[in-house]
Design a protein around this motif. Sequence first.
Motif, PDB file in Angstrom:
ATOM      1  N   VAL A 119     -61.062  -7.914 -53.353  1.00  0.00           N
ATOM      2  CA  VAL A 119     -60.652  -8.782 -52.241  1.00  0.00           C
ATOM      3  C   VAL A 119     -59.983  -8.018 -51.104  1.00  0.00           C
ATOM      4  N   CYS A 120     -59.635  -6.771 -51.322  1.00  0.00           N
ATOM      5  CA  CYS A 120     -58.898  -6.042 -50.279  1.00  0.00           C
ATOM      6  C   CYS A 120     -59.770  -5.914 -49.023  1.00  0.00           C
ATOM      7  N   PRO A 121     -59.294  -6.398 -47.879  1.00  0.00           N
ATOM      8  CA  PRO A 121     -60.141  -6.401 -46.679  1.00  0.00           C
ATOM      9  C   PRO A 121     -60.474  -5.004 -46.172  1.00  0.00           C
ATOM     10  N   VAL A 122     -59.706  -4.017 -46.593  1.00  0.00           N
ATOM     11  CA  VAL A 122     -59.978  -2.652 -46.101  1.00  0.00           C
ATOM     12  C   VAL A 122     -60.393  -1.738 -47.259  1.00  0.00           C
ATOM     13  N   LYS A 123     -60.844  -2.387 -48.326  1.00  0.00           N
ATOM     14  CA  LYS A 123     -61.477  -1.691 -49.457  1.00  0.00           C
ATOM     15  C   LYS A 123     -60.645  -0.564 -50.051  1.00  0.00           C
ATOM     16  N   ILE A 124     -59.387  -0.821 -50.268  1.00  0.00           N
ATOM     17  CA  ILE A 124     -58.545   0.207 -50.914  1.00  0.00           C
ATOM     18  C   ILE A 124     -58.839   0.198 -52.417  1.00  0.00           C
ATOM     19  N   PRO A 125     -59.188   1.340 -52.971  1.00  0.00           N
ATOM     20  CA  PRO A 125     -59.525   1.378 -54.409  1.00  0.00           C
ATOM     21  C   PRO A 125     -58.255   1.361 -55.259  1.00  0.00           C
TER      22      PRO A 125
ATOM     23  N   PRO B 289     -50.229  -5.277 -56.725  1.00  0.00           N
ATOM     24  CA  PRO B 289     -50.970  -4.013 -56.840  1.00  0.00           C
ATOM     25  C   PRO B 289     -50.620  -3.002 -55.744  1.00  0.00           C
ATOM     26  N   MET B 290     -50.514  -3.468 -54.491  1.00  0.00           N
ATOM     27  CA  MET B 290     -50.189  -2.489 -53.431  1.00  0.00           C
ATOM     28  C   MET B 290     -48.798  -1.907 -53.662  1.00  0.00           C
ATOM     29  N   GLY B 291     -47.874  -2.743 -54.152  1.00  0.00           N
ATOM     30  CA  GLY B 291     -46.519  -2.267 -54.419  1.00  0.00           C
ATOM     31  C   GLY B 291     -46.484  -1.297 -55.590  1.00  0.00           C
TER      32      GLY B 291
ATOM     33  N   ARG C   6     -54.419   2.705 -45.558  1.00  0.00           N
ATOM     34  CA  ARG C   6     -55.250   1.744 -44.815  1.00  0.00           C
ATOM     35  C   ARG C   6     -54.680   0.328 -44.911  1.00  0.00           C
ATOM     36  N   CYS C   7     -53.697   0.112 -45.776  1.00  0.00           N
ATOM     37  CA  CYS C   7     -53.198  -1.245 -46.075  1.00  0.00           C
ATOM     38  C   CYS C   7     -52.722  -1.981 -44.814  1.00  0.00           C
ATOM     39  N   ILE C   8     -53.224  -3.206 -44.625  1.00  0.00           N
ATOM     40  CA  ILE C   8     -52.792  -3.999 -43.463  1.00  0.00           C
ATOM     41  C   ILE C   8     -51.838  -5.130 -43.894  1.00  0.00           C
ATOM     42  N   ARG C   9     -51.318  -5.031 -45.118  1.00  0.00           N
ATOM     43  CA  ARG C   9     -50.269  -5.938 -45.608  1.00  0.00           C
ATOM     44  C   ARG C   9     -50.692  -7.412 -45.544  1.00  0.00           C
ATOM     45  N   CYS C  10     -51.901  -7.679 -46.059  1.00  0.00           N
ATOM     46  CA  CYS C  10     -52.355  -9.069 -46.038  1.00  0.00           C
ATOM     47  C   CYS C  10     -51.885  -9.839 -47.275  1.00  0.00           C
TER      48      CYS C  10
HETATM   49  S1  SF4 Z   1     -55.288  -6.497 -50.226  1.00  0.00           S
HETATM   50 FE1  SF4 Z   1     -55.442  -4.414 -49.432  1.00  0.00          FE
HETATM   51  S2  SF4 Z   1     -54.744  -4.585 -47.319  1.00  0.00           S
HETATM   52 FE2  SF4 Z   1     -54.086  -6.437 -48.333  1.00  0.00          FE
HETATM   53  S3  SF4 Z   1     -51.974  -5.985 -49.040  1.00  0.00           S
HETATM   54 FE3  SF4 Z   1     -53.339  -5.480 -50.736  1.00  0.00          FE
HETATM   55  S4  SF4 Z   1     -53.796  -3.309 -50.488  1.00  0.00           S
HETATM   56 FE4  SF4 Z   1     -52.955  -4.025 -48.549  1.00  0.00          FE
END
Ligand code: SF4
Length: 472
Positions: free
Chosen positions: A373-379, A342-344, A313-317
């Motif tokens: 803070v993740c806008p798409v609620k990734i756990p 964290p996403m990495g 779901r990550c939108i790379r914000c």
């Molecule tokens: S906050 Fe969420 S959507 Fe934004 S980069 Fe991190 S994992 Fe991806």
Amino acid sequence: MQPSSRHFKINAEAALREPNLQAALKQLETGFVAGRRRCYEALPEFEALRDKAKEILDHTLENLDSYLLEYEARVIEHGGQVHWAGNPDEAREIVLQICRDAEAKTVIRGKSMIGEEIGINDALEAGGFEVTESDLGEYILQLAKEGPSHIVAPAIHKTKDEISDLFFEHHRALGFDQRQTERSALVAEARQVLREKFLGADVGMTGANFLIAETGSNVIVTNEGNGDLSSTLPRVQIVTAAIDKVVPTLEDASLLLRLLGRSATGQEITAYTTFTSGPRREGDADGPEQYHVVIIDNHRSEMLGSELRPMLRCIRCGACMNHCPVYGRIGGHAYGWVYPGPMGSVLTPLMIGLDEAGHLPNACTLNGRCETVCPVKIPLPRLLRSLRSRQHLQRQNSAFARFALALWAWVALRPRLYQLLTRPTMSLLALLGARSGGFRRMPLASGWTRVRDLPAPQGSTFQALWRKRGGQ
Ligand code: SF4
């Protein structure tokens, strides 16, 4: 030594000793973090938008195959071509072949993380093409021969003086013989150099923030307008995008765009939002003659079929890294591959292997700020724990760690024994540490005490608190 995920601990220690980096990272709090907070407080429906975004993306991932095919059909209808790549090798070969067929010599690139992921610059240069990055941050890093250290602000670790030195060194040969030291003068100089590159480029390459299935459009957001110029001026356009970039409708993309700018840079909307949907048509004032989209999997199908699917779901914000206390101290290069923070720490082990990037899921305090803070609620904390669990099951952690976990699990499953052992130990530690508040040395905890004191236990144990509050 080049940063590599395998050497995370060494990279992190070096980063902590780097004064320019430490000064640059302090700006995250006053810039991106404060900006996001302002946007969050000013938009009452922010939480509702996050829920809706999660719903849209979960639905898309559930039906990913059909939305990708719908997107492909629309692009072909508009006169473009879609190419499918299973891995970075295939993606690079497709891009190189398009450039060769077009008899191109020069390529201008708009910023894209997928381009970094597949290592497209090195491949193009090895293929004899001249490549120029058009995003200012990426351009600075191209001159410095470095990779990005943040997915939104790639050169955040560079100081103004370092940039001044780089421009002076590389632009002298182009006739710029004055060293510029002011921000505006440096930007103006880069603009002049890049303008010529845009005008002379045969191929323009961009990534995609979203691919819209309904319209066959590619959406990119930039603050410099370089994406527009890369898409419209060269005679061939190549879009590289991962399979998880597709969304069903224009309305869905619009909703995600409202979250993207606010979460990334604290802007209600980024300065330029560009939609492209194919090559130049009759009567169009500009646009490319050829329009290619390369859609790349690179392990994402495996994620789709696993408990790590939410990562798609990550939108790379970049909000997760802006709010991460680990990223905030060591920056992006320490993570040793394309995606930091964290996403990495979730994506990198999945793309290059847990054996190469095994430190990353453990480089986390599980404080949960990233998920908040993740806008798409990734756990994210749950996904990191899941990778740690994989590591354990695949016996990739140390024999000592496996033994300690097995012992702890055995005791933890026997609450009376757990209590019998922990209560006197904690009481003793509390007593010994009462005066100084902590310990300088502790057996089995040297990794911690080598760089900081270990706080002495305070107050009641968890079990005592649990009982006090009526827990069973
Ligand atoms: S906050 Fe969420 S959507 Fe934004 S980069 Fe991190 S994992 Fe991806």
